[in-house]
Scaffold this motif. Structure first.
Motif, PDB file in Angstrom:
ATOM      1  N   ALA A  45      -4.314 -11.205  -1.355  1.00  0.00           N
ATOM      2  CA  ALA A  45      -4.610 -10.766   0.048  1.00  0.00           C
ATOM      3  C   ALA A  45      -5.443  -9.604   0.152  1.00  0.00           C
ATOM      4  O   ALA A  45      -5.476  -8.804  -0.760  1.00  0.00           O
ATOM      5  CB  ALA A  45      -3.291 -10.574   0.816  1.00  0.00           C
ATOM      6  N   GLU A  51     -11.409  -8.800   8.721  1.00  0.00           N
ATOM      7  CA  GLU A  51     -10.981  -9.947   8.713  1.00  0.00           C
ATOM      8  C   GLU A  51     -10.094  -9.811   7.413  1.00  0.00           C
ATOM      9  O   GLU A  51     -10.256  -9.244   6.368  1.00  0.00           O
ATOM     10  CB  GLU A  51     -11.864 -11.147   8.084  1.00  0.00           C
ATOM     11  CG  GLU A  51     -12.884 -11.412   9.414  1.00  0.00           C
ATOM     12  CD  GLU A  51     -13.728 -12.522   9.042  1.00  0.00           C
ATOM     13  OE1 GLU A  51     -13.602 -13.120   8.018  1.00  0.00           O
ATOM     14  OE2 GLU A  51     -14.593 -13.023   9.857  1.00  0.00           O
ATOM     15  N   ARG A  52      -8.911 -10.361   7.491  1.00  0.00           N
ATOM     16  CA  ARG A  52      -7.902 -10.458   6.157  1.00  0.00           C
ATOM     17  C   ARG A  52      -7.841 -11.833   5.792  1.00  0.00           C
ATOM     18  O   ARG A  52      -7.688 -12.816   6.615  1.00  0.00           O
ATOM     19  CB  ARG A  52      -6.540  -9.946   6.853  1.00  0.00           C
ATOM     20  CG  ARG A  52      -5.241 -10.383   5.609  1.00  0.00           C
ATOM     21  CD  ARG A  52      -4.086  -9.320   5.927  1.00  0.00           C
ATOM     22  NE  ARG A  52      -4.579  -7.872   5.562  1.00  0.00           N
ATOM     23  CZ  ARG A  52      -4.572  -7.220   4.484  1.00  0.00           C
ATOM     24  NH1 ARG A  52      -4.241  -7.871   3.355  1.00  0.00           N
ATOM     25  NH2 ARG A  52      -4.920  -5.902   4.301  1.00  0.00           N
ATOM     26  N   GLN A  53      -7.869 -11.960   4.557  1.00  0.00           N
ATOM     27  CA  GLN A  53      -8.092 -13.299   3.816  1.00  0.00           C
ATOM     28  C   GLN A  53      -7.026 -13.425   2.685  1.00  0.00           C
ATOM     29  O   GLN A  53      -6.795 -12.479   2.222  1.00  0.00           O
ATOM     30  CB  GLN A  53      -9.456 -13.387   3.356  1.00  0.00           C
ATOM     31  CG  GLN A  53     -10.549 -13.438   4.401  1.00  0.00           C
ATOM     32  CD  GLN A  53     -11.729 -13.881   4.110  1.00  0.00           C
ATOM     33  OE1 GLN A  53     -11.963 -15.224   3.511  1.00  0.00           O
ATOM     34  NE2 GLN A  53     -12.738 -13.256   4.048  1.00  0.00           N
ATOM     35  N   ARG A  54      -6.644 -14.629   2.324  1.00  0.00           N
ATOM     36  CA  ARG A  54      -5.829 -14.873   1.230  1.00  0.00           C
ATOM     37  C   ARG A  54      -6.545 -15.769   0.229  1.00  0.00           C
ATOM     38  O   ARG A  54      -7.145 -16.824   0.735  1.00  0.00           O
ATOM     39  CB  ARG A  54      -4.567 -15.354   1.639  1.00  0.00           C
ATOM     40  CG  ARG A  54      -4.165 -16.160   2.490  1.00  0.00           C
ATOM     41  CD  ARG A  54      -2.926 -16.433   3.072  1.00  0.00           C
ATOM     42  NE  ARG A  54      -2.145 -16.681   1.799  1.00  0.00           N
ATOM     43  CZ  ARG A  54      -0.698 -16.665   2.180  1.00  0.00           C
ATOM     44  NH1 ARG A  54      -0.031 -16.577   3.156  1.00  0.00           N
ATOM     45  NH2 ARG A  54       0.213 -17.123   0.935  1.00  0.00           N
ATOM     46  N   VAL A  55      -6.582 -15.624  -0.914  1.00  0.00           N
ATOM     47  CA  VAL A  55      -7.053 -16.372  -1.931  1.00  0.00           C
ATOM     48  C   VAL A  55      -6.473 -16.930  -2.976  1.00  0.00           C
ATOM     49  O   VAL A  55      -5.230 -16.160  -3.441  1.00  0.00           O
ATOM     50  CB  VAL A  55      -8.542 -15.589  -2.577  1.00  0.00           C
ATOM     51  CG1 VAL A  55      -9.549 -15.591  -1.416  1.00  0.00           C
ATOM     52  CG2 VAL A  55      -7.920 -14.236  -3.100  1.00  0.00           C
ATOM     53  N   ASP A  59     -10.857 -19.850  -6.485  1.00  0.00           N
ATOM     54  CA  ASP A  59     -11.619 -19.017  -5.291  1.00  0.00           C
ATOM     55  C   ASP A  59     -12.536 -17.982  -5.972  1.00  0.00           C
ATOM     56  O   ASP A  59     -12.202 -17.372  -7.065  1.00  0.00           O
ATOM     57  CB  ASP A  59     -10.834 -18.564  -4.314  1.00  0.00           C
ATOM     58  CG  ASP A  59      -9.948 -19.420  -3.307  1.00  0.00           C
ATOM     59  OD1 ASP A  59     -10.548 -20.657  -3.214  1.00  0.00           O
ATOM     60  OD2 ASP A  59      -8.812 -19.002  -2.671  1.00  0.00           O
ATOM     61  N   HIS A 108     -20.345 -15.931   2.906  1.00  0.00           N
ATOM     62  CA  HIS A 108     -19.061 -15.458   3.082  1.00  0.00           C
ATOM     63  C   HIS A 108     -18.567 -14.719   1.951  1.00  0.00           C
ATOM     64  O   HIS A 108     -19.143 -14.810   0.969  1.00  0.00           O
ATOM     65  CB  HIS A 108     -18.356 -16.652   3.217  1.00  0.00           C
ATOM     66  CG  HIS A 108     -18.871 -17.915   4.119  1.00  0.00           C
ATOM     67  ND1 HIS A 108     -18.554 -17.574   5.492  1.00  0.00           N
ATOM     68  CD2 HIS A 108     -19.291 -18.822   3.991  1.00  0.00           C
ATOM     69  CE1 HIS A 108     -19.081 -18.431   6.281  1.00  0.00           C
ATOM     70  NE2 HIS A 108     -19.602 -19.310   5.310  1.00  0.00           N
ATOM     71  N   VAL A 110     -15.836 -15.363   0.553  1.00  0.00           N
ATOM     72  CA  VAL A 110     -14.988 -16.363  -0.560  1.00  0.00           C
ATOM     73  C   VAL A 110     -15.738 -17.572  -0.498  1.00  0.00           C
ATOM     74  O   VAL A 110     -16.129 -18.146   0.665  1.00  0.00           O
ATOM     75  CB  VAL A 110     -13.617 -16.236   0.115  1.00  0.00           C
ATOM     76  CG1 VAL A 110     -12.857 -17.428  -0.767  1.00  0.00           C
ATOM     77  CG2 VAL A 110     -12.754 -14.988   0.305  1.00  0.00           C
TER      78      VAL A 110
END
Length: 264
Positions: A45, A51-55, A59, A108, A110
């Motif tokens: 994460a 923005e918080r994202q999880r990969v 990815d 982006h 990701v």
């Protein structure tokens, strides 16, 4: 257990990082280089640009220079990543960015594209192979990045962060020239023709960090470059303004997850 390795490649503009992060967490920070991370196992994460994202596996995480972000594992087993650290001039030298005032950008942070991931992963694995020819080693970074750049790369005008009558780029140049010196807030405020309180407010609002935290990170980023250039750690500590080796080693490990002595 966390395990991190930094490698230099035959191209001075491209470095490699291999990481298995479990308990180690990255505080909010920035890089001077582009970081392209290939997630090979586990879940990560991170927060960037609000923005918080999880990969996860497959990815590609892209962090351009100066973009603040953090990072942590989402599972006890951690996550594994292979990272290309690429200096901005590398893209310009290959005529990928057409102007000194432009920079390579991506739509982006990701990207999920198996073909692009495969191309970058192949290049990474091959660059870690000591038995490949020098010509192959020289060509691999460009070949590996070509699909990513052709599909997603964009040329954009490099953003500027105005600070009074100056900007972040000018402050960076000043600080890089005075890394080993006790720079003061009044000096920076004078460069910008601002009061000290105005500089602190504007800097935090536009950059996302205090001037002190940003300068500390700049020192550590420059220390990483000097260590990769095979300069002894004691000399590096003094060149970037740490007069106590123990303090330098602690700050370096806190930021990068390994001590200066393990950079090669």
């Amino acid at each position: 257990m966390d395990k991190v390795q930094h490698f230099t490649s035959s191209d001075p503009g491209v470095s490699l990082i291999s990481g298995h992060y479990q308990s180690f967490e990255f505080d909010r920070h920035y890089h001077l280089d582009y970081h392209f991370g290939l997630i090979t196992e586990g879940q990560q994460a991170f927060a960037s640009q609000g923005e918080r994202q999880r990969v996860g596996p497959g990815d590609i995480v892209i962090m351009p220079p100066d973009v603040l972000h953090d990072g942590r594992a989402l599972e006890a087993s951690g996550y594994k990543t292979q990272v290309f650290s690429v200096e901005p001039h590398w893209f310009h030298d290959l005529n990928i960015t057409g102007s000194p005032h432009s920079q390579l950008a991506f739509p982006h942070n990701v990207i999920q594209d198996p073909a692009v991931f495969h191309s970058l992963n192949q290049a990474y694995v091959a660059l870690c192979d000591e038995n490949i020819s020098q010509l192959a080693r020289d060509c691999l970074p460009y070949d590996g990045f070509s699909p990513l750049i052709e599909r997603y790369g964009q040329n954009r005008i490099r953003p500027t962060y105005a600070l009074g009558k100056s900007d972040l780029e000018r402050l960076r140049e000043f600080l890089l020239a005075h890394l080993a010196e006790p720079v003061s807030l009044p000096q920076l405020a004078d460069l910008c023709d601002l009061s000290q309180s105005q500089l602190q407010r504007q800097f935090k609002a536009k950059v996302g960090m205090t001037p002190y935290a940003w300068f500390t990170r700049l020192r550590l980023e420059q220390a990483m470059k000097l260590l990769k250039a095979k300069i002894p750690g004691t000399d590096v500590a003094h060149q970037v303004g740490f007069y106590d080796q123990a303090h330098f080693s602690k700050a370096f490990k806190h930021s990068f997850g390994l001590p200066p002595s393990q950079i090669r």
